[in-house]
Design a protein around this motif. Structure first.
Motif, mmCIF file in Angstrom:
data_model
loop_
_atom_site.group_PDB
_atom_site.id
_atom_site.type_symbol
_atom_site.label_atom_id
_atom_site.label_comp_id
_atom_site.label_asym_id
_atom_site.label_seq_id
_atom_site.Cartn_x
_atom_site.Cartn_y
_atom_site.Cartn_z
ATOM 1 N N ALA A 1 1.046 -1.270 0.553
ATOM 2 C CA ALA A 1 0.274 -0.144 -0.300
ATOM 3 C C ALA A 1 0.800 1.159 0.316
ATOM 4 C CB ALA A 1 -0.884 0.116 0.678
ATOM 5 N N GLN A 2 1.701 1.248 0.943
ATOM 6 C CA GLN A 2 3.131 2.713 0.451
ATOM 7 C C GLN A 2 3.638 2.647 -0.627
ATOM 8 O OE1 GLN A 2 5.607 1.629 3.923
ATOM 9 N NE2 GLN A 2 4.102 2.518 6.053
ATOM 10 N N LYS A 3 3.878 1.805 -1.599
ATOM 11 C CA LYS A 3 4.479 1.697 -1.946
ATOM 12 C C LYS A 3 3.680 2.450 -3.803
ATOM 13 C CE LYS A 3 8.101 -2.134 -2.543
ATOM 14 N NZ LYS A 3 8.172 -3.518 -3.018
ATOM 15 N N ILE A 4 1.925 1.940 -3.460
ATOM 16 C CA ILE A 4 1.532 2.374 -4.288
ATOM 17 C C ILE A 4 0.848 4.326 -4.192
ATOM 18 C CG2 ILE A 4 -1.362 2.155 -4.956
ATOM 19 C CD1 ILE A 4 -0.896 -1.111 -4.857
ATOM 20 N N VAL A 5 0.926 4.274 -2.726
ATOM 21 C CA VAL A 5 1.053 5.737 -2.423
ATOM 22 C C VAL A 5 2.212 6.592 -3.652
ATOM 23 C CG1 VAL A 5 0.539 7.438 -0.793
ATOM 24 C CG2 VAL A 5 -0.682 5.276 -0.317
ATOM 25 N N ALA A 6 3.127 5.706 -3.165
ATOM 26 C CA ALA A 6 4.201 6.373 -3.953
ATOM 27 C C ALA A 6 4.566 6.509 -4.603
ATOM 28 C CB ALA A 6 5.398 5.648 -3.203
ATOM 29 N N ILE A 7 4.311 5.369 -5.932
ATOM 30 C CA ILE A 7 3.810 5.697 -7.584
ATOM 31 C C ILE A 7 2.566 6.690 -7.962
ATOM 32 C CG2 ILE A 7 2.646 3.879 -9.195
ATOM 33 C CD1 ILE A 7 4.628 2.006 -7.350
ATOM 34 N N ASP A 8 1.811 7.050 -6.852
ATOM 35 C CA ASP A 8 0.459 7.777 -7.526
ATOM 36 C C ASP A 8 1.149 8.994 -7.035
ATOM 37 O OD1 ASP A 8 -1.513 5.553 -8.184
ATOM 38 O OD2 ASP A 8 -2.022 6.232 -5.950
ATOM 39 N N LYS A 9 2.251 9.709 -6.356
ATOM 40 C CA LYS A 9 2.204 10.787 -6.133
ATOM 41 C C LYS A 9 2.975 11.221 -7.521
ATOM 42 C CE LYS A 9 2.139 11.127 -0.793
ATOM 43 N NZ LYS A 9 3.295 11.077 -0.106
ATOM 44 N N LYS A 10 4.057 9.643 -7.833
ATOM 45 C CA LYS A 10 5.186 10.293 -9.114
ATOM 46 C C LYS A 10 4.527 10.595 -10.398
ATOM 47 C CE LYS A 10 8.695 7.187 -6.705
ATOM 48 N NZ LYS A 10 10.290 6.337 -7.580
ATOM 49 N N ILE A 11 3.095 9.671 -10.656
ATOM 50 C CA ILE A 11 2.448 9.730 -11.607
ATOM 51 C C ILE A 11 1.490 11.168 -11.941
ATOM 52 C CG2 ILE A 11 0.404 8.997 -12.242
ATOM 53 C CD1 ILE A 11 0.510 6.213 -11.589
ATOM 54 N N ALA A 12 0.988 11.406 -10.828
ATOM 55 C CA ALA A 12 0.849 12.761 -10.132
ATOM 56 C C ALA A 12 1.570 14.165 -10.626
ATOM 57 C CB ALA A 12 0.068 13.284 -8.661
ATOM 58 N N VAL A 13 3.046 13.654 -11.111
ATOM 59 C CA VAL A 13 4.096 14.499 -10.546
ATOM 60 C C VAL A 13 4.034 15.087 -12.841
ATOM 61 C CG1 VAL A 13 6.392 15.177 -10.478
ATOM 62 C CG2 VAL A 13 4.714 14.515 -8.687
ATOM 63 N N TYR A 14 4.162 13.970 -13.185
ATOM 64 C CA TYR A 14 4.189 14.207 -14.709
ATOM 65 C C TYR A 14 2.890 14.387 -15.042
ATOM 66 C CZ TYR A 14 7.850 10.582 -14.144
ATOM 67 O OH TYR A 14 9.017 10.103 -13.852
ATOM 68 N N GLY A 15 2.796 15.264 -16.078
ATOM 69 C CA GLY A 15 2.391 15.865 -17.323
ATOM 70 C C GLY A 15 1.942 17.483 -16.256
ATOM 71 N N THR A 16 1.417 18.822 -17.083
ATOM 72 C CA THR A 16 1.412 19.436 -16.711
ATOM 73 C C THR A 16 0.041 19.820 -16.671
ATOM 74 O OG1 THR A 16 1.164 20.533 -18.776
ATOM 75 C CG2 THR A 16 3.313 20.363 -18.539
ATOM 76 N N GLN A 17 0.015 21.589 -16.057
ATOM 77 C CA GLN A 17 -0.970 21.430 -15.783
ATOM 78 C C GLN A 17 -1.759 22.115 -17.238
ATOM 79 O OE1 GLN A 17 -2.274 22.006 -12.848
ATOM 80 N NE2 GLN A 17 -4.556 22.598 -13.506
ATOM 81 N N GLU A 18 -1.558 21.478 -18.061
ATOM 82 C CA GLU A 18 -2.455 22.353 -19.685
ATOM 83 C C GLU A 18 -3.133 21.286 -19.495
ATOM 84 O OE1 GLU A 18 -1.609 24.054 -23.902
ATOM 85 O OE2 GLU A 18 -0.614 24.483 -22.716
ATOM 86 N N GLN A 19 -1.899 19.848 -19.779
ATOM 87 C CA GLN A 19 -2.161 18.810 -20.115
ATOM 88 C C GLN A 19 -3.413 17.668 -19.439
ATOM 89 O OE1 GLN A 19 0.970 16.811 -19.851
ATOM 90 N NE2 GLN A 19 2.079 16.431 -22.247
ATOM 91 N N LYS A 20 -3.735 18.194 -18.261
ATOM 92 C CA LYS A 20 -4.515 18.542 -17.022
ATOM 93 C C LYS A 20 -6.154 19.055 -17.718
ATOM 94 C CE LYS A 20 -1.160 17.044 -13.364
ATOM 95 N NZ LYS A 20 -1.295 17.113 -12.265
#
Length: 190
Positions: free
Chosen positions: A45-64
């Motif tokens: 579960a901790q690893k999944i939370v860490a991966i989700d945080k890394k995924i959230a970093v990718y992509g610009t605000q415009e892409q979102k």
């Protein structure tokens, strides 16, 4: 007490001890396994939370924003598709009549009740044979017509046959994309 009774009690006590220690060992093993699996689950579960945080970093605000806009368009398209699927196409009735009206017959009056899926057609036929064949064409079309009846028919002063049909239609005829096959030629009908 005799020696045989003492021997039997010692034999039973040995079996009870073995059963007790076996049960205790099984319980300890189960508790150990539960603890190991619980800890592994927490670690995953901790690893999944860490991966989700890394995924959230990718992509610009415009892409979102574009992604949110795409999901909004998808919702609108799905809503529109629902409206189109539930829309009744009354023009399909005219297409059906055009495809299934025989030569030598003309409709002069048309009234439709879309809620009851019913139409009333009045017109003239060249002769009784054409009128009978037209009635047969409608009657054989079970895919789109539930019931057909002739309300009246009479010979006009010009020798033609005036008639009124009452037709109960299947609701499927009003669906978008309904397909209609053409009637058989008048001379091929019985």
């Amino acid at each position: 007490m005799d020696s045989n009774t003492i021997y039997q009690q010692k034999d039973r006590s040995w079996m009870v001890n073995v059963a007790f220690y076996f049960t205790a060992a099984a319980l300890a093993l189960a508790m150990f396994s539960y603890t190991v699996f619980y800890l592994k689950t927490q670690l995953q579960a901790q690893k999944i939370v860490a991966i989700d945080k890394k995924i959230a970093v990718y992509g610009t605000q415009e892409q979102k924003q574009h992604e949110a806009q795409v999901f909004d368009y998808k919702k609108k398209i799905d809503d529109f598709a629902l409206v189109v699927d539930s829309h009744a196409m009354s023009s399909n009735v005219f297409t059906f009549l055009e495809a299934n009206t025989l030569p030598g017959l003309a409709f002069s009056s048309f009234s439709m009740s879309g809620l009851q899926h019913e139409i009333r057609l009045s017109g003239e036929a060249d002769d009784m044979a054409v009128l009978g064949k037209q009635f047969g064409v409608f009657e054989e079309n079970k895919e789109h017509i539930r019931h057909i009846s002739v309300l009246n028919s009479k010979v006009t002063a010009l020798g033609k046959i005036a008639f009124t049909f009452n037709i109960d239609l299947e609701p499927a005829i009003f669906k978008y994309g309904a397909q209609f096959s053409a009637a058989a030629p008048a001379d091929s009908l019985p």
